[in-house]
Design a protein around this motif. Structure first.
Motif, PDB file in Angstrom:
ATOM      1  N   ALA A 176      13.385  16.476  -7.037  1.00 46.56           N
ATOM      2  CA  ALA A 176      12.821  17.750  -6.606  1.00 46.56           C
ATOM      3  C   ALA A 176      13.525  18.266  -5.346  1.00 46.56           C
ATOM      4  O   ALA A 176      13.813  19.456  -5.219  1.00 46.56           O
ATOM      5  CB  ALA A 176      11.324  17.596  -6.352  1.00 46.56           C
ATOM      6  N   HIS A 177      13.806  17.343  -4.421  1.00 49.81           N
ATOM      7  CA  HIS A 177      14.471  17.739  -3.178  1.00 49.81           C
ATOM      8  C   HIS A 177      15.901  18.204  -3.457  1.00 49.81           C
ATOM      9  O   HIS A 177      16.379  19.175  -2.858  1.00 49.81           O
ATOM     10  CB  HIS A 177      14.477  16.556  -2.197  1.00 49.81           C
ATOM     11  N   LYS A 178      16.579  17.528  -4.360  1.00 55.41           N
ATOM     12  CA  LYS A 178      17.944  17.919  -4.710  1.00 55.41           C
ATOM     13  C   LYS A 178      17.951  19.291  -5.386  1.00 55.41           C
ATOM     14  O   LYS A 178      18.835  20.110  -5.139  1.00 55.41           O
ATOM     15  CB  LYS A 178      18.582  16.877  -5.618  1.00 55.41           C
ATOM     16  N   GLU A 179      16.959  19.551  -6.242  1.00 56.29           N
ATOM     17  CA  GLU A 179      16.883  20.842  -6.920  1.00 56.29           C
ATOM     18  C   GLU A 179      16.700  21.975  -5.910  1.00 56.29           C
ATOM     19  O   GLU A 179      17.253  23.058  -6.066  1.00 56.29           O
ATOM     20  CB  GLU A 179      15.733  20.848  -7.919  1.00 56.29           C
ATOM     21  N   LYS A 180      15.928  21.716  -4.861  1.00 53.56           N
ATOM     22  CA  LYS A 180      15.619  22.768  -3.897  1.00 53.56           C
ATOM     23  C   LYS A 180      16.678  22.905  -2.804  1.00 53.56           C
ATOM     24  O   LYS A 180      17.049  24.021  -2.427  1.00 53.56           O
ATOM     25  CB  LYS A 180      14.259  22.507  -3.251  1.00 53.56           C
ATOM     26  N   PHE A 181      17.175  21.757  -2.303  1.00 53.18           N
ATOM     27  CA  PHE A 181      18.052  21.800  -1.139  1.00 53.18           C
ATOM     28  C   PHE A 181      19.501  21.397  -1.432  1.00 53.18           C
ATOM     29  O   PHE A 181      20.353  21.457  -0.549  1.00 53.18           O
ATOM     30  CB  PHE A 181      17.499  20.888  -0.036  1.00 53.18           C
ATOM     31  N   GLY A 182      19.773  20.929  -2.643  1.00 51.36           N
ATOM     32  CA  GLY A 182      21.136  20.548  -2.988  1.00 51.36           C
ATOM     33  C   GLY A 182      21.500  19.126  -2.658  1.00 51.36           C
ATOM     34  O   GLY A 182      22.637  18.702  -2.864  1.00 51.36           O
ATOM     35  N   ASN A 183      20.546  18.356  -2.118  1.00 48.93           N
ATOM     36  CA  ASN A 183      20.793  16.950  -1.824  1.00 48.93           C
ATOM     37  C   ASN A 183      19.466  16.192  -1.895  1.00 48.93           C
ATOM     38  O   ASN A 183      18.397  16.797  -1.770  1.00 48.93           O
ATOM     39  CB  ASN A 183      21.417  16.789  -0.432  1.00 48.93           C
ATOM     40  N   PRO A 184      19.521  14.869  -2.095  1.00 46.09           N
ATOM     41  CA  PRO A 184      18.288  14.080  -2.222  1.00 46.09           C
ATOM     42  C   PRO A 184      17.839  13.416  -0.921  1.00 46.09           C
ATOM     43  O   PRO A 184      16.951  12.567  -0.947  1.00 46.09           O
ATOM     44  CB  PRO A 184      18.689  13.013  -3.242  1.00 46.09           C
ATOM     45  N   ASN A 185      18.441  13.798   0.199  1.00 41.42           N
ATOM     46  CA  ASN A 185      18.168  13.110   1.467  1.00 41.42           C
ATOM     47  C   ASN A 185      16.958  13.717   2.165  1.00 41.42           C
ATOM     48  O   ASN A 185      17.081  14.615   3.002  1.00 41.42           O
ATOM     49  CB  ASN A 185      19.414  13.172   2.352  1.00 41.42           C
ATOM     50  N   ILE A 186      15.785  13.224   1.804  1.00 41.13           N
ATOM     51  CA  ILE A 186      14.520  13.743   2.321  1.00 41.13           C
ATOM     52  C   ILE A 186      14.363  13.340   3.789  1.00 41.13           C
ATOM     53  O   ILE A 186      14.557  12.182   4.134  1.00 41.13           O
ATOM     54  CB  ILE A 186      13.346  13.196   1.488  1.00 41.13           C
ATOM     55  N   LEU A 233      23.294   5.063  -9.230  1.00 36.79           N
ATOM     56  CA  LEU A 233      22.426   6.201  -9.538  1.00 36.79           C
ATOM     57  C   LEU A 233      22.210   7.048  -8.291  1.00 36.79           C
ATOM     58  O   LEU A 233      22.312   8.285  -8.329  1.00 36.79           O
ATOM     59  CB  LEU A 233      21.086   5.693 -10.081  1.00 36.79           C
ATOM     60  N   LEU A 234      21.903   6.401  -7.183  1.00 37.13           N
ATOM     61  CA  LEU A 234      21.662   7.116  -5.934  1.00 37.13           C
ATOM     62  C   LEU A 234      22.938   7.785  -5.426  1.00 37.13           C
ATOM     63  O   LEU A 234      22.906   8.919  -4.940  1.00 37.13           O
ATOM     64  CB  LEU A 234      21.106   6.158  -4.887  1.00 37.13           C
ATOM     65  N   GLU A 235      24.052   7.090  -5.537  1.00 38.96           N
ATOM     66  CA  GLU A 235      25.319   7.682  -5.110  1.00 38.96           C
ATOM     67  C   GLU A 235      25.638   8.926  -5.922  1.00 38.96           C
ATOM     68  O   GLU A 235      26.133   9.920  -5.390  1.00 38.96           O
ATOM     69  CB  GLU A 235      26.441   6.653  -5.249  1.00 38.96           C
ATOM     70  N   GLY A 236      25.340   8.860  -7.232  1.00 37.37           N
ATOM     71  CA  GLY A 236      25.583  10.005  -8.101  1.00 37.37           C
ATOM     72  C   GLY A 236      24.754  11.225  -7.715  1.00 37.37           C
ATOM     73  O   GLY A 236      25.177  12.366  -7.928  1.00 37.37           O
ATOM     74  N   LEU A 237      23.589  10.979  -7.136  1.00 37.67           N
ATOM     75  CA  LEU A 237      22.734  12.082  -6.678  1.00 37.67           C
ATOM     76  C   LEU A 237      23.202  12.640  -5.333  1.00 37.67           C
ATOM     77  O   LEU A 237      22.756  13.716  -4.923  1.00 37.67           O
ATOM     78  CB  LEU A 237      21.288  11.601  -6.536  1.00 37.67           C
ATOM     79  N   GLY A 238      24.082  11.898  -4.647  1.00 35.52           N
ATOM     80  CA  GLY A 238      24.503  12.307  -3.322  1.00 35.52           C
ATOM     81  C   GLY A 238      23.647  11.715  -2.218  1.00 35.52           C
ATOM     82  O   GLY A 238      23.600  12.238  -1.098  1.00 35.52           O
ATOM     83  N   PHE A 239      22.980  10.594  -2.518  1.00 38.14           N
ATOM     84  CA  PHE A 239      22.110   9.948  -1.540  1.00 38.14           C
ATOM     85  C   PHE A 239      22.956   9.304  -0.448  1.00 38.14           C
ATOM     86  O   PHE A 239      23.959   8.649  -0.724  1.00 38.14           O
ATOM     87  CB  PHE A 239      21.253   8.889  -2.237  1.00 38.14           C
ATOM     88  N   ARG A 240      22.543   9.481   0.810  1.00 40.81           N
ATOM     89  CA  ARG A 240      23.296   8.932   1.939  1.00 40.81           C
ATOM     90  C   ARG A 240      22.763   7.556   2.307  1.00 40.81           C
ATOM     91  O   ARG A 240      21.600   7.398   2.633  1.00 40.81           O
ATOM     92  CB  ARG A 240      23.180   9.869   3.147  1.00 40.81           C
ATOM     93  N   PHE A 241      23.643   6.561   2.262  1.00 38.40           N
ATOM     94  CA  PHE A 241      23.264   5.208   2.628  1.00 38.40           C
ATOM     95  C   PHE A 241      23.527   4.959   4.109  1.00 38.40           C
ATOM     96  O   PHE A 241      24.177   5.745   4.793  1.00 38.40           O
ATOM     97  CB  PHE A 241      24.032   4.190   1.788  1.00 38.40           C
ATOM     98  N   HIS A 242      23.035   3.821   4.607  1.00 36.21           N
ATOM     99  CA  HIS A 242      23.206   3.459   6.007  1.00 36.21           C
ATOM    100  C   HIS A 242      24.664   3.113   6.316  1.00 36.21           C
ATOM    101  O   HIS A 242      25.344   2.447   5.546  1.00 36.21           O
ATOM    102  CB  HIS A 242      22.356   2.232   6.339  1.00 36.21           C
ATOM    103  N   SER A 243      25.120   3.542   7.484  1.00 35.66           N
ATOM    104  CA  SER A 243      26.371   3.062   8.042  1.00 35.66           C
ATOM    105  C   SER A 243      26.038   1.966   9.061  1.00 35.66           C
ATOM    106  O   SER A 243      24.867   1.701   9.337  1.00 35.66           O
ATOM    107  CB  SER A 243      27.101   4.205   8.756  1.00 35.66           C
ATOM    108  N   PHE A 244      27.067   1.348   9.631  1.00 39.40           N
ATOM    109  CA  PHE A 244      26.813   0.344  10.663  1.00 39.40           C
ATOM    110  C   PHE A 244      26.055   0.966  11.829  1.00 39.40           C
ATOM    111  O   PHE A 244      25.167   0.351  12.410  1.00 39.40           O
ATOM    112  CB  PHE A 244      28.140  -0.238  11.166  1.00 39.40           C
ATOM    113  N   GLU A 245      26.422   2.211  12.174  1.00 36.47           N
ATOM    114  CA  GLU A 245      25.751   2.888  13.278  1.00 36.47           C
ATOM    115  C   GLU A 245      24.267   3.054  12.988  1.00 36.47           C
ATOM    116  O   GLU A 245      23.420   2.865  13.862  1.00 36.47           O
ATOM    117  CB  GLU A 245      26.403   4.249  13.533  1.00 36.47           C
TER     118      GLU A 245
END
Length: 284
Positions: free
Chosen positions: A85-95, A124-136
């Motif tokens: 739903a968030h990706k449909e509205k905002f273009g990304n899944p990062n709530i 699956l998450l990467e395909g949606l454009g989900f942002r994972f944690h970096s070391f920072e």
């Protein structure tokens, strides 16, 4: 009468054995938000449906989205509809973190860093454009004292603070220690944290990473450029006066362009003050 009751009971048992159906729920056209019913398939072939409100005007049309059968993570199953739903509205899944679903997203990031999501779930998450944690992110998201306790436990077991960057039993701990040393090198670590680490005998120099020749030269140049920048000196002018530094920086740039510089070394190079090491025009 008993015969009729028996028939009814048999019919009910047969219905239970077959499973259940999920008819999409229709919402009245007068509502301002549409509803979606999401389905996921369990191992027994049944369909688990999750309904959530979508932030878009409602219509008579219904949208059904299946949660892939390989999704086993309860957190991912729970938040998946909200990601869509968030990706449909905002273009990304990062709530954003300020909501319950945002907190679940943050949990997903930690699970991924801890290698607790399957490869299929991560893909699956990467395909949606989900942002994972970096070391920072690992350093800033985790409680310092909690991680320090884990580090002390590690030292108690292995009698060293030379923890691998990719420490399989606790990947977050390895990443956190890596960031401690990196921030300390850049003078960005709070003094109260430095004092706590010094008190337990933390080893600020890692003997594990990047190779001694690279790190030895890097520390020398980093320290030199930092001092110049701190007193307001012109780093570019300094580089013109020190051909050895230019040669070394350019060698790292060429190695990176040819795919021969590790990600860890590239991250170190990014921290050189007053210089864009990938752009010779800024210092050559």
């Amino acid at each position: 009468m008993m015969h009729r009751i028996a028939v009814v009971l048999l019919a009910a048992l047969a219905s239970a054995a077959v499973g259940f159906t999920t008819e999409p729920l229709r919402t009245p056209a007068a509502l301002t938000h549409g509803h979606h019913r999401y389905h996921s398939h369990s191992n027994n072939g049944r369909v688990r449906s999750i309904e959530c409100a979508a932030a878009s005007p409602s219509s008579d049309a219904e949208e059904t989205i299946d949660i892939p059968a390989f999704v086993k993570s309860p957190v991912l199953s729970l938040v998946y509809p909200a990601l869509i739903a968030h990706k449909e509205k905002f273009g990304n899944p990062n709530i954003p973190l300020g909501s319950a679903d945002g907190k679940r997203c943050n949990t997903l990031r930690r699970l991924h860093f801890q290698n607790k999501l399957s490869e299929e779930e991560a893909a699956l998450l990467e395909g949606l454009g989900f942002r994972f944690h970096s070391f920072e992110d690992v350093y800033y998201e985790n409680d310092f004292d909690e991680m320090l306790g884990k580090l002390i436990d590690y030292h108690g077991e292995f009698q060293t603070y030379q923890i691998p960057k990719k420490y399989e039993p606790d990947p977050e701990l390895g990443a956190w220690v890596t960031m401690l040393r990196r921030l300390h090198l850049a003078n960005d670590l709070p003094k109260i944290q430095i004092d706590k680490l010094d008190a337990v005998g933390f080893e600020w120099i890692s003997t594990r990473k990047c190779g001694s020749a690279f790190m030895s030269k890097y520390r020398e140049i980093f320290s030199y450029l930092t001092k110049v920048a701190e007193v307001g000196g012109d780093v570019r002018e300094l580089l013109h006066e020190d051909n050895d530094i230019i040669k070394w920086v350019d060698a790292q740039r060429l190695a990176s362009e040819n795919g021969n510089l590790s990600k860890a070394r590239q991250e170190y190079m990014d921290e050189l003050p007053g210089i864009d090491w990938k752009n010779p025009a800024s210092w050559a």
